[in-house]
Design an enzyme around this catalytic site. Structure first.
Site, PDB file in Angstrom:
ATOM      1  N   SER A   1      12.161   1.438   7.207  1.00 49.28           N
ATOM      2  CA  SER A   1      11.913   0.209   6.455  1.00 49.28           C
ATOM      3  C   SER A   1      12.966  -0.828   6.774  1.00 49.28           C
ATOM      4  CB  SER A   1      11.937   0.540   4.952  1.00 49.28           C
ATOM      5  OG  SER A   1      11.917  -0.639   4.190  1.00 49.28           O
ATOM      6  N   ARG A   2      12.495  -2.079   6.867  1.00 51.84           N
ATOM      7  CA  ARG A   2      13.437  -3.172   7.091  1.00 51.84           C
ATOM      8  C   ARG A   2      13.967  -3.708   5.773  1.00 51.84           C
ATOM      9  NH1 ARG A   2       9.361  -7.237   9.543  1.00 51.84           N
ATOM     10  NH2 ARG A   2       8.763  -6.903   7.384  1.00 51.84           N
TER      11      ARG A   2
ATOM     12  N   LYS B   1      -5.488   1.881   8.032  1.00 51.88           N
ATOM     13  CA  LYS B   1      -6.509   1.064   8.683  1.00 51.88           C
ATOM     14  C   LYS B   1      -6.019  -0.372   8.754  1.00 51.88           C
ATOM     15  CE  LYS B   1      -8.033  -1.649   6.225  1.00 51.88           C
ATOM     16  NZ  LYS B   1      -7.624  -2.757   5.272  1.00 51.88           N
TER      17      LYS B   1
ATOM     18  N   ILE C   1       0.824  -1.213   0.000  1.00 58.50           N
ATOM     19  CA  ILE C   1       0.000   0.000   0.000  1.00 58.50           C
ATOM     20  C   ILE C   1       0.855   1.259   0.000  1.00 58.50           C
ATOM     21  CG2 ILE C   1      -0.354   0.230   2.509  1.00 58.50           C
ATOM     22  CD1 ILE C   1      -2.976   0.696  -0.298  1.00 58.50           C
TER      23      ILE C   1
ATOM     24  N   ASP D   1      -9.655  -7.730   7.384  1.00 60.71           N
ATOM     25  CA  ASP D   1      -8.780  -6.685   6.834  1.00 60.71           C
ATOM     26  C   ASP D   1      -9.496  -5.953   5.702  1.00 60.71           C
ATOM     27  OD1 ASP D   1      -5.852  -5.482   6.494  1.00 60.71           O
ATOM     28  OD2 ASP D   1      -6.635  -6.004   4.512  1.00 60.71           O
TER      29      ASP D   1
HETATM   30  P1  NAP Z   1       2.552  -5.505   3.028  1.00 66.43           P
HETATM   31  O1  NAP Z   1       2.661  -5.450   1.536  1.00 66.43           O
HETATM   32  O2  NAP Z   1       2.805  -6.779   3.721  1.00 66.43           O
HETATM   33  O3  NAP Z   1       3.514  -4.366   3.566  1.00 66.43           O
HETATM   34  C1  NAP Z   1       3.662  -4.101   4.931  1.00 66.43           C
HETATM   35  C2  NAP Z   1       5.055  -3.523   5.148  1.00 66.43           C
HETATM   36  O4  NAP Z   1       5.192  -3.202   6.527  1.00 66.43           O
HETATM   37  C3  NAP Z   1       6.166  -4.510   4.836  1.00 66.43           C
HETATM   38  O5  NAP Z   1       6.571  -4.432   3.493  1.00 66.43           O
HETATM   39  C4  NAP Z   1       7.256  -4.055   5.772  1.00 66.43           C
HETATM   40  O6  NAP Z   1       7.897  -2.962   5.155  1.00 66.43           O
HETATM   41  C5  NAP Z   1       6.529  -3.456   6.967  1.00 66.43           C
HETATM   42  N1  NAP Z   1       6.497  -4.314   8.156  1.00 66.43           N
HETATM   43  C6  NAP Z   1       6.887  -3.968   9.388  1.00 66.43           C
HETATM   44  N2  NAP Z   1       6.712  -4.959  10.256  1.00 66.43           N
HETATM   45  C7  NAP Z   1       6.206  -6.000   9.562  1.00 66.43           C
HETATM   46  C8  NAP Z   1       5.850  -7.321   9.895  1.00 66.43           C
HETATM   47  N3  NAP Z   1       5.950  -7.779  11.149  1.00 66.43           N
HETATM   48  N4  NAP Z   1       5.372  -8.140   8.916  1.00 66.43           N
HETATM   49  C9  NAP Z   1       5.242  -7.688   7.648  1.00 66.43           C
HETATM   50  N5  NAP Z   1       5.584  -6.428   7.278  1.00 66.43           N
HETATM   51  C10 NAP Z   1       6.064  -5.589   8.211  1.00 66.43           C
HETATM   52  O7  NAP Z   1       1.116  -5.014   3.512  1.00 66.43           O
HETATM   53  P2  NAP Z   1       0.161  -3.921   2.847  1.00 66.43           P
HETATM   54  O8  NAP Z   1      -0.772  -4.578   1.907  1.00 66.43           O
HETATM   55  O9  NAP Z   1       0.962  -2.773   2.357  1.00 66.43           O
HETATM   56  O10 NAP Z   1      -0.706  -3.531   4.125  1.00 66.43           O
HETATM   57  C11 NAP Z   1      -0.195  -2.691   5.150  1.00 66.43           C
HETATM   58  C12 NAP Z   1      -1.378  -2.014   5.821  1.00 66.43           C
HETATM   59  O11 NAP Z   1      -2.069  -1.264   4.819  1.00 66.43           O
HETATM   60  C13 NAP Z   1      -2.396  -3.001   6.415  1.00 66.43           C
HETATM   61  O12 NAP Z   1      -2.885  -2.503   7.635  1.00 66.43           O
HETATM   62  C14 NAP Z   1      -3.506  -3.021   5.380  1.00 66.43           C
HETATM   63  O13 NAP Z   1      -4.773  -3.249   5.967  1.00 66.43           O
HETATM   64  C15 NAP Z   1      -3.432  -1.622   4.817  1.00 66.43           C
HETATM   65  N6  NAP Z   1      -3.971  -1.522   3.459  1.00 66.43           N
HETATM   66  C16 NAP Z   1      -3.587  -2.394   2.474  1.00 66.43           C
HETATM   67  C17 NAP Z   1      -4.159  -2.318   1.208  1.00 66.43           C
HETATM   68  C18 NAP Z   1      -3.781  -3.242   0.073  1.00 66.43           C
HETATM   69  O14 NAP Z   1      -4.403  -3.176  -0.989  1.00 66.43           O
HETATM   70  N7  NAP Z   1      -2.800  -4.113   0.204  1.00 66.43           N
HETATM   71  C19 NAP Z   1      -5.127  -1.344   0.951  1.00 66.43           C
HETATM   72  C20 NAP Z   1      -5.444  -0.431   1.951  1.00 66.43           C
HETATM   73  C21 NAP Z   1      -4.873  -0.535   3.200  1.00 66.43           C
HETATM   74  P3  NAP Z   1       9.454  -2.715   5.310  1.00 66.43           P
HETATM   75  O15 NAP Z   1      10.105  -3.907   4.684  1.00 66.43           O
HETATM   76  O16 NAP Z   1       9.652  -1.449   4.569  1.00 66.43           O
HETATM   77  O17 NAP Z   1       9.753  -2.632   6.766  1.00 66.43           O
END
Ligand code: NAP
Length: 314
Positions: A43-44, A97, A21, A175
């Site tokens: 970021s990690r 969120k 996101i 989610d």
């Molecule tokens: P994601 O692709 O898994 O990315 C989350 C990022 O958070 C990871 O790339 C990592 O970034 C960091 N992170 C820190 N601690 C972590 C852990 N313990 N496990 C995994 N990642 C960790 O997830 P996402 O889809 O972007 O979702 C993140 C948030 O945005 C959620 O709350 C989700 O509900 C919300 N969201 C997502 C979407 C969607 O379409 N995917 C839409 C709206 C809202 P670093 O490597 O940079 O640390």
């Protein structure tokens, strides 16, 4: 010196968690909003090209870099510690969120934002979808007779490999489902109260892959079906029967039809709108903390019947 977005001085913001996101929405929205200067990543895994990157919030806070705000796009588990550290250091905080892993964590963050005199914004991006305001305006003064929510999407398409989403605190199908709840809690006049719920947990996972909720809003019954295993056409639809006609809000809130005739449709501006709102909250020294959607999810975990379904793998 703190910059607060007044006049021409942008709010210097660090983005935390550079995943799907952040890449898809936060970075483009920030880069096109003159109220913000994106100054760093936490970021990690690598961060953002040409910007300083810190491996955790502590390193950012100790670095001496001038920063006014952080925006968190990490999974909900672990947000409380990151946001708490930023608030205690006097930074404004915007949260993806769901705002945190538990209701109590959000209440604690709200208190710490007040104590520090900074802004806390718990965002609900689906409330910014193109036709949600039009739906609320049309509903004003009408009587709800029933509500039906269908939020069905393919986890493998939209959340590929996101193990955190099916771990404790990841919310599973809630989610996406919480996005529907964020819309209905924003447009219905009466609060939604959960009556019962059925939660389907894969045998090898700690969060539900599907859920059915029965709720009430005033005198009206509301049913919600959330499914994370929907292949083929995806559904993000809300149907409200009222004393004055049938409202259908579809495509996650982008399109609105009344009695079959489309009256509103628009393009996706959810994240630009969220950041404009964050800037105006910072300028007004105000916070926006709404727990209602997360509270309903917590209620579903409190009341829900748990059913085991076959194991799930990505
Ligand atoms: P994601 O692709 O898994 O990315 C989350 C990022 O958070 C990871 O790339 C990592 O970034 C960091 N992170 C820190 N601690 C972590 C852990 N313990 N496990 C995994 N990642 C960790 O997830 P996402 O889809 O972007 O979702 C993140 C948030 O945005 C959620 O709350 C989700 O509900 C919300 N969201 C997502 C979407 C969607 O379409 N995917 C839409 C709206 C809202 P670093 O490597 O940079 O640390």
């Amino acid at each position: 010196m703190q910059h607060d977005g007044h006049g021409a001085t942008p709010i210097r913001l660090a983005l935390v968690g550079i995943g799907k996101i952040a890449q898809d929405q936060h970075i483009p929205a920030l880069q096109s909003d003159k109220s913000f200067e994106l100054v760093a990543a936490v970021s990690r895994s690598g961060g953002i090209e040409n910007l300083p990157c810190f491996t955790d919030i502590g390193d950012l806070l100790e670095s001496g870099l001038d920063v006014d705000a952080v925006s968190l796009a990490t999974p909900p588990q672990g947000r409380h510690a990151i946001a708490g550290a930023a608030l205690d250091a006097g930074l404004h905080v915007m949260l993806e969120k769901p705002p945190a892993a538990t209701v109590s964590e959000v209440a604690d963050l709200a208190a710490r934002a007040r104590a520090a005199g900074v802004t806390l914004f718990t965002t609900w991006h689906s409330r910014e979808a193109a036709s949600v305001d039009a739906a609320r305006d049309w509903l004003a003064g009408k009587t709800l007779r029933s509500a039906r929510i269908d939020w069905r999407e393919d986890i493998r398409v939209w959340h590929p490999g996101q193990e955190w989403i099916l771990q404790p605190g990841g919310l599973g199908v809630f989610d996406p489902g919480i996005n529907a709840l964020s819309i209905v809690t924003a447009i219905l006049a009466d609060p939604l109260l959960l009556q019962s719920a059925r939660l389907e947990f894969p045998a090898n996972r700690q969060a539900p892959i599907a859920a059915q909720l029965s709720l009430r809003s005033g005198e009206a019954a509301a049913e919600a079906a959330f499914d994370f295993l929907q292949t083929g056409p995806q559904s993000w639809d809300i149907v409200l029967e009222t004393d004055s006609g049938r409202l259908v809000l579809s495509d996650g809130g982008q399109r609105l039809a009344i009695d079959g005739a489309e009256i509103s449709a628009g393009t996706d501006e959810e994240y630009p709108r969220l950041y404009r709102r964050f800037a105006s909250l910072v300028r007004a020294s105000a916070s926006d903390v709404d727990l209602a959607p997360l509270q309903l999810v917590a209620d579903a975990f409190l009341l829900g019947e748990r059913v085991e379904v076959p194991p799930f793998s990505f």
